[in-house]
Design a protein around this motif. Sequence first.
Motif, PDB file in Angstrom:
ATOM      1  N   ALA A 182     -41.830  -5.017  10.354  1.00  0.00           N
ATOM      2  CA  ALA A 182     -41.971  -3.588  10.055  1.00  0.00           C
ATOM      3  C   ALA A 182     -41.360  -2.690  11.130  1.00  0.00           C
ATOM      4  CB  ALA A 182     -43.447  -3.241   9.858  1.00  0.00           C
ATOM      5  N   LEU A 183     -41.728  -2.911  12.385  1.00  0.00           N
ATOM      6  CA  LEU A 183     -41.215  -2.056  13.460  1.00  0.00           C
ATOM      7  C   LEU A 183     -39.713  -2.250  13.654  1.00  0.00           C
ATOM      8  CD1 LEU A 183     -44.048  -2.509  16.128  1.00  0.00           C
ATOM      9  CD2 LEU A 183     -43.706  -0.564  14.583  1.00  0.00           C
ATOM     10  N   MET A 184     -39.270  -3.507  13.625  1.00  0.00           N
ATOM     11  CA  MET A 184     -37.845  -3.787  13.814  1.00  0.00           C
ATOM     12  C   MET A 184     -37.012  -3.165  12.699  1.00  0.00           C
ATOM     13  SD  MET A 184     -37.687  -7.679  15.299  1.00  0.00           S
ATOM     14  CE  MET A 184     -38.836  -8.431  14.130  1.00  0.00           C
ATOM     15  N   ASP A 185     -37.489  -3.266  11.463  1.00  0.00           N
ATOM     16  CA  ASP A 185     -36.741  -2.701  10.341  1.00  0.00           C
ATOM     17  C   ASP A 185     -36.645  -1.186  10.446  1.00  0.00           C
ATOM     18  OD1 ASP A 185     -36.492  -5.257   9.385  1.00  0.00           O
ATOM     19  OD2 ASP A 185     -37.841  -4.990   7.670  1.00  0.00           O
ATOM     20  N   ASP A 186     -37.759  -0.544  10.765  1.00  0.00           N
ATOM     21  CA  ASP A 186     -37.762   0.916  10.837  1.00  0.00           C
ATOM     22  C   ASP A 186     -36.900   1.421  11.993  1.00  0.00           C
ATOM     23  OD1 ASP A 186     -39.429   0.890   8.689  1.00  0.00           O
ATOM     24  OD2 ASP A 186     -41.225   1.531   9.755  1.00  0.00           O
ATOM     25  N   TRP A 187     -36.937   0.709  13.117  1.00  0.00           N
ATOM     26  CA  TRP A 187     -36.122   1.114  14.272  1.00  0.00           C
ATOM     27  C   TRP A 187     -34.635   0.907  13.979  1.00  0.00           C
ATOM     28  CZ3 TRP A 187     -37.477   4.047  18.169  1.00  0.00           C
ATOM     29  CH2 TRP A 187     -36.698   4.085  19.343  1.00  0.00           C
ATOM     30  N   CYS A 188     -34.323  -0.170  13.277  1.00  0.00           N
ATOM     31  CA  CYS A 188     -32.936  -0.449  12.907  1.00  0.00           C
ATOM     32  C   CYS A 188     -32.419   0.610  11.929  1.00  0.00           C
ATOM     33  CB  CYS A 188     -32.836  -1.843  12.284  1.00  0.00           C
ATOM     34  SG  CYS A 188     -31.145  -2.419  12.025  1.00  0.00           S
ATOM     35  N   ALA A 189     -33.255   0.993  10.965  1.00  0.00           N
ATOM     36  CA  ALA A 189     -32.862   2.025  10.008  1.00  0.00           C
ATOM     37  C   ALA A 189     -32.627   3.355  10.715  1.00  0.00           C
ATOM     38  CB  ALA A 189     -33.930   2.180   8.934  1.00  0.00           C
ATOM     39  N   LEU A 190     -33.450   3.642  11.722  1.00  0.00           N
ATOM     40  CA  LEU A 190     -33.341   4.908  12.446  1.00  0.00           C
ATOM     41  C   LEU A 190     -32.077   4.976  13.289  1.00  0.00           C
ATOM     42  CD1 LEU A 190     -34.771   7.595  13.252  1.00  0.00           C
ATOM     43  CD2 LEU A 190     -35.864   6.335  15.107  1.00  0.00           C
ATOM     44  N   HIS A 191     -31.724   3.871  13.926  1.00  0.00           N
ATOM     45  CA  HIS A 191     -30.621   3.901  14.893  1.00  0.00           C
ATOM     46  C   HIS A 191     -29.314   3.274  14.393  1.00  0.00           C
ATOM     47  CE1 HIS A 191     -32.842   5.455  18.380  1.00  0.00           C
ATOM     48  NE2 HIS A 191     -33.877   4.833  17.858  1.00  0.00           N
ATOM     49  N   LYS A 192     -29.394   2.394  13.413  1.00  0.00           N
ATOM     50  CA  LYS A 192     -28.184   1.721  12.925  1.00  0.00           C
ATOM     51  C   LYS A 192     -27.881   2.055  11.470  1.00  0.00           C
ATOM     52  CE  LYS A 192     -26.541  -1.276  15.265  1.00  0.00           C
ATOM     53  NZ  LYS A 192     -25.477  -1.234  16.313  1.00  0.00           N
ATOM     54  N   GLN A 193     -28.791   2.814  10.827  1.00  0.00           N
ATOM     55  CA  GLN A 193     -28.647   3.139   9.409  1.00  0.00           C
ATOM     56  C   GLN A 193     -28.485   1.880   8.562  1.00  0.00           C
ATOM     57  OE1 GLN A 193     -26.660   5.152  11.816  1.00  0.00           O
ATOM     58  NE2 GLN A 193     -28.696   6.088  11.845  1.00  0.00           N
ATOM     59  N   GLN A 194     -29.189   0.832   8.955  1.00  0.00           N
ATOM     60  CA  GLN A 194     -29.211  -0.423   8.219  1.00  0.00           C
ATOM     61  C   GLN A 194     -30.667  -0.800   7.962  1.00  0.00           C
ATOM     62  OE1 GLN A 194     -27.109  -3.103  10.800  1.00  0.00           O
ATOM     63  NE2 GLN A 194     -25.109  -2.185  10.396  1.00  0.00           N
ATOM     64  N   PRO A 195     -30.955  -1.440   6.817  1.00  0.00           N
ATOM     65  CA  PRO A 195     -32.360  -1.713   6.474  1.00  0.00           C
ATOM     66  C   PRO A 195     -33.029  -2.748   7.372  1.00  0.00           C
ATOM     67  CG  PRO A 195     -30.893  -2.709   4.864  1.00  0.00           C
ATOM     68  CD  PRO A 195     -30.036  -1.844   5.737  1.00  0.00           C
ATOM     69  N   TYR A 196     -32.238  -3.624   8.014  1.00  0.00           N
ATOM     70  CA  TYR A 196     -32.815  -4.620   8.918  1.00  0.00           C
ATOM     71  C   TYR A 196     -31.739  -5.120   9.866  1.00  0.00           C
ATOM     72  CZ  TYR A 196     -30.707  -8.056   5.739  1.00  0.00           C
ATOM     73  OH  TYR A 196     -29.817  -8.773   4.971  1.00  0.00           O
ATOM     74  N   ASP A 197     -32.182  -5.782  10.909  1.00  0.00           N
ATOM     75  CA  ASP A 197     -31.305  -6.308  11.950  1.00  0.00           C
ATOM     76  C   ASP A 197     -30.827  -7.696  11.532  1.00  0.00           C
ATOM     77  OD1 ASP A 197     -30.026  -7.013  14.298  1.00  0.00           O
ATOM     78  OD2 ASP A 197     -31.846  -7.047  15.532  1.00  0.00           O
ATOM     79  N   GLU A 198     -29.627  -7.772  10.979  1.00  0.00           N
ATOM     80  CA  GLU A 198     -29.087  -9.024  10.455  1.00  0.00           C
ATOM     81  C   GLU A 198     -29.124 -10.127  11.511  1.00  0.00           C
ATOM     82  OE1 GLU A 198     -27.545 -11.509   7.621  1.00  0.00           O
ATOM     83  OE2 GLU A 198     -27.761  -9.358   7.238  1.00  0.00           O
ATOM     84  N   GLN A 199     -29.881 -11.182  11.227  1.00  0.00           N
ATOM     85  CA  GLN A 199     -30.042 -12.347  12.093  1.00  0.00           C
ATOM     86  C   GLN A 199     -30.608 -12.015  13.477  1.00  0.00           C
ATOM     87  OE1 GLN A 199     -26.535 -14.834  12.248  1.00  0.00           O
ATOM     88  NE2 GLN A 199     -26.252 -14.742  10.038  1.00  0.00           N
TER      89      GLN A 199
END
Length: 357
Positions: A182-199
């Motif tokens: 949850a936290l990783m996905d939301d932070w990635c969406a905020l800073h990388k505009q991606q739904p999750y951190d691929e791998q």
Amino acid sequence: MDAVDAALCAFRGDAWECLRATHTQPYPADLRRRLLALQDNPNSAISLPEWMQLDEAVARCFAETALTLMREHDLGPEDLAVIGAHGQTVFHDPRGVGSSLQLGNPSRIAAATGVTTVADFRRADIALGGEGAPLVPAFHHALFASADARAVLNLGGIANLTVLPGAAATAVSGFDIGPANALMDDWCALHKQQPYDEQGLWAATGTVKQELLGALLDDPYFCEAPPKSTGRDRFNLRWAEERYPSLKRLLAEDVQRTFCALTAESVARAVKGQKPTPKRLLVCGGGTGNLTLMRDLSERLAPVAVTPTNEYGLDARWVEAAAFAWLAIQRIHQLPGNLPSVTGARRTACLGGVYHP
């Protein structure tokens, strides 16, 4: 909260046979945004018409996902025994309010697909004094129990653990550990505009910030004894900033790496706290695709063997969806779906309501 997963599962009576087919359908971007906003701010004002619109929109997504899978495999309603529709959790507070809420009108799903639908799995357990979660341990026991001590870890938005000390269902325990993706996905969406951190590749470029990690791990929830359950309404970016007000002053990649370490460390503490310590940890859920997280888990838990459930007969990405197919079959056969040793309910119960087309 990124997509609806559908798993086509085969049973002989109430006994699991195999996973036949799968389909994932992403939520429309606007619906996902509205759902996240509702869950992250449970006290926000929402009108009754908007509430019902969300309920129907989620139901349409669930129905379309099921129909797509049916079309892809030339299946009609007569070919399916039941649909198990968990719905989208937007509120879960079994101890305070004493209830849990999942959106996705099951009558709409049954009408659209022509298939009997089982939904609202959690509230019967809560009515009996339980947490209503996690519910997947009963399925984990049915599929993965063995004579040796092992545990099953689900890495969804939240991490939950099932402890299988042996073959007896009454000995099973389980609980929600805390945040997984949850936290990783939301932070990635905020800073990388991606739904999750691929791998977990972005996290791998950062450094664990021990002060931040310590502040997050100091949350009392991690020390609470089970039964316990939680969700994104507690563990979200607002929570992280409240625990560590200087969060946004850190390098974004360092925060991502620390969120990853938080998941690994909280899981490691939970597993090592079991007596006896499991010899094997079977891992499932979307987090198995995060190589940085899986490496962290292996390092922190050695010599416990950390292995995706693929090696035990079920693709790690589909255990959660398969679990609710199994729970629906249990309901149709009027068999219990909860484990009181996990949820704290006073007794076992058939879970879910049955909605006919």
